[in-house]
Design a protein around this motif. Structure first.
Motif, PDB file in Angstrom:
ATOM      1  N   PHE A 131    -154.873 -54.453  12.668  1.00 39.23           N
ATOM      2  CA  PHE A 131    -154.282 -53.357  11.738  1.00 39.23           C
ATOM      3  C   PHE A 131    -155.132 -52.242  11.564  1.00 39.23           C
ATOM      4  CE2 PHE A 131    -152.236 -57.485  10.876  1.00 39.23           C
ATOM      5  CZ  PHE A 131    -150.891 -57.138  10.420  1.00 39.23           C
ATOM      6  N   ASN A 133    -156.003 -48.948   8.560  1.00 45.94           N
ATOM      7  CA  ASN A 133    -155.506 -48.648   7.245  1.00 45.94           C
ATOM      8  C   ASN A 133    -155.292 -47.135   7.057  1.00 45.94           C
ATOM      9  OD1 ASN A 133    -155.913 -47.471   4.689  1.00 45.94           O
ATOM     10  ND2 ASN A 133    -157.582 -49.219   4.095  1.00 45.94           N
ATOM     11  N   GLY A 233    -159.858 -50.478  10.353  1.00 46.67           N
ATOM     12  CA  GLY A 233    -159.009 -51.762  10.498  1.00 46.67           C
ATOM     13  C   GLY A 233    -159.616 -52.964  10.372  1.00 46.67           C
ATOM     14  N   TRP A 246    -147.951 -57.612   5.319  1.00 45.52           N
ATOM     15  CA  TRP A 246    -148.709 -56.481   5.363  1.00 45.52           C
ATOM     16  C   TRP A 246    -147.537 -55.203   4.718  1.00 45.52           C
ATOM     17  CZ3 TRP A 246    -147.002 -58.688  10.211  1.00 45.52           C
ATOM     18  CH2 TRP A 246    -146.044 -58.130  10.881  1.00 45.52           C
ATOM     19  N   CYS A 251    -149.966 -48.996   6.875  1.00 47.23           N
ATOM     20  CA  CYS A 251    -150.719 -49.772   8.123  1.00 47.23           C
ATOM     21  C   CYS A 251    -150.109 -49.536   9.233  1.00 47.23           C
ATOM     22  CB  CYS A 251    -150.639 -51.386   7.798  1.00 47.23           C
ATOM     23  SG  CYS A 251    -151.436 -52.335   6.287  1.00 47.23           S
ATOM     24  N   HIS A 253    -150.132 -51.749  13.168  1.00 46.42           N
ATOM     25  CA  HIS A 253    -150.469 -53.113  13.585  1.00 46.42           C
ATOM     26  C   HIS A 253    -150.190 -53.214  15.013  1.00 46.42           C
ATOM     27  CE1 HIS A 253    -146.499 -53.846  12.358  1.00 46.42           C
ATOM     28  NE2 HIS A 253    -146.233 -54.550  13.264  1.00 46.42           N
TER      29      HIS A 253
END
Ligand code: SIN
Length: 292
Positions: A131, A133, A233, A246, A251, A253
């Motif tokens: 993931f 941010n 991440g 999530w 995010c 991913h």
């Protein structure tokens, strides 16, 4: 951030992500616990609940607490609950449709708010989900780049739906043909936190509105490379019975493809429930909403 009394929250990286223990999602969630889960989610963006023994209906019920669930537009859901679909990769398969970092279904007018992913069968190693941010991705841009992006929109496209099914041999396609697309701000404001996040991924964002593909490409490639830096991440390590939640608004991913194809050959079975979202809010729209 609040002091958690009902759940145990263990961060898994400095950038995002936390493991939640001391909770059984099957036994009912009281209002204090629910408030703590929501607070932890807003702070860590990705939560992973360990050791859950969930039926399909229990995954549905828990996920539905965050909003209405929607089926995947191209992949067939499980027979009893069409909003849940399985992500299966068998030994020997080589094609991955989740190999690029992405926010789910960015090509919808209302991209999902979030999702849960439940691990039914895991390889003995690897197969993490990585993931990143997108608040941090935005915040770590220069002021010059932020000014350039303010007001720009990305054209997001699904591409040929076959990439979701035919090439991903074990997943059942829905039979829906035709690509989908939607234009969204490259910087979106989270409706709950009011924070700005980048909203762009090479998986779906094909160009910047008003620019040619050639003009857009260096900017979008830069944003992608910038966003997916490891220190922005986290990586979720899976074990059977883990449930991840999530926030798809902030995010990106992707499934790390280190357990099948050329590298290793193991079966992995996950199932995803996707929460309906709203149209992303641009900075300008957010400021207008605040001024009212
Ligand atoms: C997804 O992209 O939703 C699936 C991620 C994964 O299989 O790890």
């Amino acid at each position: 951030m609040m002091e958690y009394k009902r759940i145990t929250v263990n961060p898994i990286s400095g950038a995002m992500g936390a493991e939640i223990t001391d909770i059984d999602l099957t036994s009912g969630i009281d209002s204090e616990t629910w408030i703590e889960i929501q607070d932890a989610w807003a702070n860590y963006l990705v939560l992973i609940f360990r050791g859950q023994d969930l039926t399909d209906q229990q995954q549905f019920d828990f996920t539905q607490r965050f909003g209405k669930l929607i089926p995947h537009p191209y992949v067939k859901g499980i027979p009893e609950i069409p909003e849940i679909f399985k992500i299966i990769r068998e030994p020997g398969e080589s094609y991955s449709w989740d190999g690029f970092y992405h926010s789910d279904l960015m090509f919808l007018k209302k991209p999902p708010l979030g999702a849960t992913l439940y691990a039914k069968e895991c390889p003995p190693y690897g197969a993490d989900t990585a993931f990143t941010n997108m608040y941090l991705a935005y915040e770590t841009l220069s002021e010059g780049m932020k000014a350039l992006l303010d007001g720009l929109e990305g054209e997001n496209e699904s591409g040929n739906p076959e990439k979701y099914s035919n090439k991903y041999q074990s997943m059942e396609e829905l039979g829906k043909k035709g690509a989908m697309g939607a234009v969204h701000p490259l910087v979106r404001v989270h409706p709950v936190t009011g924070k700005k996040a980048l909203f762009s991924s090479l998986a779906f964002t094909k160009r910047i509105k008003g620019m040619t593909d050639k003009e857009s490409a260096p900017i979008l490639s830069y944003l992608y490379e910038h966003s997916i830096q490891a220190h922005l991440g986290c990586r979720l390590e899976w074990e059977k019975g883990s449930l991840a939640l999530w926030d798809n608004r902030v995010c990106l991913h992707h499934a790390v493809a280190d357990y099948f194809g050329e590298v290793a050959k193991h079966r992995r079975v996950m199932q995803r429930a996707t929460i309906e979202g709203e149209e992303p809010i641009s900075i300008k729209k957010y400021e207008a909403m605040q001024a009212k």
